[in-house]
Design an enzyme around this catalytic site. Structure first.
Site, PDB file in Angstrom:
ATOM      1  N   GLU A   1       0.808  -1.224   0.000  1.00  0.00           N
ATOM      2  CA  GLU A   1       0.000   0.000   0.000  1.00  0.00           C
ATOM      3  C   GLU A   1       0.843   1.276   0.000  1.00  0.00           C
ATOM      4  OE1 GLU A   1      -3.745  -0.267   2.457  1.00  0.00           O
ATOM      5  OE2 GLU A   1      -2.607  -1.902   3.337  1.00  0.00           O
TER       6      GLU A   1
ATOM      7  N   ARG B   1     -11.143   3.058  11.775  1.00  0.00           N
ATOM      8  CA  ARG B   1     -12.376   2.869  11.016  1.00  0.00           C
ATOM      9  C   ARG B   1     -12.815   1.415  11.121  1.00  0.00           C
ATOM     10  NH1 ARG B   1     -11.111   3.437   5.333  1.00  0.00           N
ATOM     11  NH2 ARG B   1     -12.210   1.474   5.162  1.00  0.00           N
TER      12      ARG B   1
ATOM     13  N   ASP C   1     -15.372  -1.354   9.304  1.00  0.00           N
ATOM     14  CA  ASP C   1     -16.203  -1.595   8.124  1.00  0.00           C
ATOM     15  C   ASP C   1     -17.248  -2.671   8.415  1.00  0.00           C
ATOM     16  OD1 ASP C   1     -14.568   0.207   6.827  1.00  0.00           O
ATOM     17  OD2 ASP C   1     -13.285  -1.325   5.945  1.00  0.00           O
TER      18      ASP C   1
ATOM     19  N   GLU D   1     -14.166  -5.636   9.280  1.00  0.00           N
ATOM     20  CA  GLU D   1     -12.814  -5.506   9.819  1.00  0.00           C
ATOM     21  C   GLU D   1     -12.600  -4.164  10.487  1.00  0.00           C
ATOM     22  OE1 GLU D   1      -9.765  -4.533   6.551  1.00  0.00           O
ATOM     23  OE2 GLU D   1     -11.251  -5.734   5.519  1.00  0.00           O
TER      24      GLU D   1
ATOM     25  N   ASN E   1      -9.787  -1.045  10.845  1.00  0.00           N
ATOM     26  CA  ASN E   1      -8.604  -0.421  10.242  1.00  0.00           C
ATOM     27  C   ASN E   1      -8.017   0.566  11.242  1.00  0.00           C
ATOM     28  OD1 ASN E   1      -8.982  -1.289   7.282  1.00  0.00           O
ATOM     29  ND2 ASN E   1     -10.960  -0.437   7.819  1.00  0.00           N
TER      30      ASN E   1
ATOM     31  N   GLY F   1      -7.048   5.376   5.241  1.00  0.00           N
ATOM     32  CA  GLY F   1      -6.603   6.421   4.316  1.00  0.00           C
ATOM     33  C   GLY F   1      -6.842   7.816   4.880  1.00  0.00           C
TER      34      GLY F   1
END
Length: 303
Positions: free
Chosen positions: A18, A252, A254, A267, A269, A273
Site C-alpha cells: 500500500e 475505522r 467496516d 474488519e 482499520n 486512508g
C-alpha cells in the site's frame, strides 16, 4: 498551539503493498500540519533508518503508513522501544486489527455479528469444491493485507481456486468468508467516539482497490441514509469491535448490511486512508471538523 507538539515526523510510504496510498495520505497530513505552523517533516522508513528520528530530534510521530510494517504493530513496537510517542493504536491493537483471521475469531467469541467464515492455509491446502458447497458465493481475503489487495469474490470451484492461489501470493493464511449481498458501511472512530456512518456504493460488485482509489463511479453517503436506530446499532457495534481488538485513538470499522437488514462486521482499520477524499475526513467533516482540525485532534492524543 504548534509549539506544544515540538517536532513532528509524518511516517509515510514504507515498503508494503500500500506504499502509493500511504504517500498520498502522508503528504496530505504533512501539508495540513505545515499550514497550521506545526514543525513537521516527512519521513519514509523504506528510505531511511528509523533511528534517524532520534538524530533529527523528533518529539512525536504521526503514522500514515498503511499495511504491513506500518499498521501491524511492528513500527509501533520500534517507536515504543525508542520512546517516541505516536498516533493511533498501540502494538497489540495494531497487530490484531491487521490480522483478519484473528479479528474474526475475536468477533465470534464476543458474539459480535460477523459473516460465517473458514480459514485456509497454504500449508494444508484446500478443497474448493467443498468450500463452495458449504458457503456458495464467497469473499477471499489474505489475512494481513489492506486496501482490498489480493481480495476476490468467487462462486465456483474454478474461480475460488484461482482466487485462493492469488491470495497465497500475499499471505500464508487466507480468510474465506460467506458472501453478503447488501449495503456497505463504514464507521470512523475518533477519541472513543463513533463518527457519522458512511455508506459506500459502487457498481463494481464490491468496494475493491479500484473503487477506493482509481475510479470516480463510487458514491458516498454521509451520513448514511438509514434509520436512527440502525445508525446507533452500527455505531455501538463498531465501537465494541474497535475496543475488542485493543484499537485506540482513531480508525475505522467496516460493516455490511444484508437484504434482511442484519449487520455484519467486516474488519477494523487502525491507519485508514487520510487524503482529503478519504472516509475518516469525510465523517469528521459531517460533524464540522475540517481536515486540518482532524489531523491535529489525532496528534493531540500523543500528548
Amino acid at each position: 498551539m504548534s509549539s506544544q507538539f515540538g517536532k513532528v515526523a509524518v511516517l509515510l510510504g514504507g515498503s508494503s503493498a500500500e506504499r502509493e496510498v500511504s504517500l498520498k495520505s502522508g503528504n496530505a497530513v504533512l501539508n495540513a500540519f505545515v499550514n497550521q505552523g506545526i514543525d513537521a517533516i516527512a519521513f519514509d522508513p523504506a528510505e531511511r533508518n528509523l533511528w534517524q528520528l532520534k538524530d533529527l530530534g523528533v518529539d512525536r510521530v504521526f503514522i500514515a503508513l498503511h499495511g504491513r510494517g506500518g499498521e501491524d504493530g511492528t513500527i509501533q513496537g520500534a517507536l515504543e522501544f525508542m520512546g517516541i510517542p505516536y498516533t493511533g493504536s498501540g502494538v497489540l491493537g495494531s497487530a490484531l486489527a491487521m490480522d483478519k483471521v484473528r479479528c474474526k475469531h475475536l468477533f465470534q467469541s464476543a458474539k459480535l455479528s460477523t459473516a460465517p467464515y473458514t480459514v485456509v492455509s497454504k500449508e494444508t491446502g484446500f478443497d474448493a469444491k467443498a468450500l463452495i458447497a458449504e458457503f456458495g458465493k464467497v469473499m477471499v481475503k489474505p489475512s494481513h493485507e489492506g486496501s482490498s489487495i489480493g481480495m476476490a469474490q468467487a462462486d465456483s470451484e474454478e474461480t475460488l481456486t484461482a482466487a485462493l492461489n492469488n491470495a497465497f501470493k500475499f499471505d500464508d493464511q487466507v480468510l474465506v468468508e460467506q458472501w453478503i449481498t447488501g449495503r456497505e458501511f463504514t464507521v470512523s472512530m475518533l477519541a472513543k467516539e463513533a463518527l457519522p456512518v458512511i455508506e459506500m456504493r459502487t457498481p463494481r460488485g464490491f468496494y475493491d482497490y479500484e473503487a477506493k482509489y482509481q475510479v470516480n463511479s463510487t458514491e458516498y453517503y454521509c451520513p448514511a441514509d438509514i434509520s436512527a436506530a440502525h445508525t446507533e446499532q452500527l455505531q455501538v457495534m463498531a465501537k465494541h469491535a474497535f475496543e475488542l481488538v485493543g484499537a485506540t485513538g482513531w480508525g475505522r470499522v467496516d460493516a455490511m448490511q444484508d437484504e434482511q437488514g442484519h449487520f455484519y462486521l467486516l474488519e477494523v482499520n487502525t491507519v485508514p486512508g487520510m487524503t482529503e477524499k478519504s472516509l475518516v475526513p469525510m465523517a469528521a467533516k459531517a460533524t464540522g471538523v475540517s481536515f486540518e482540525q482532524l489531523v491535529v485532534r489525532i496528534l493531540e492524543q500523543t500528548l
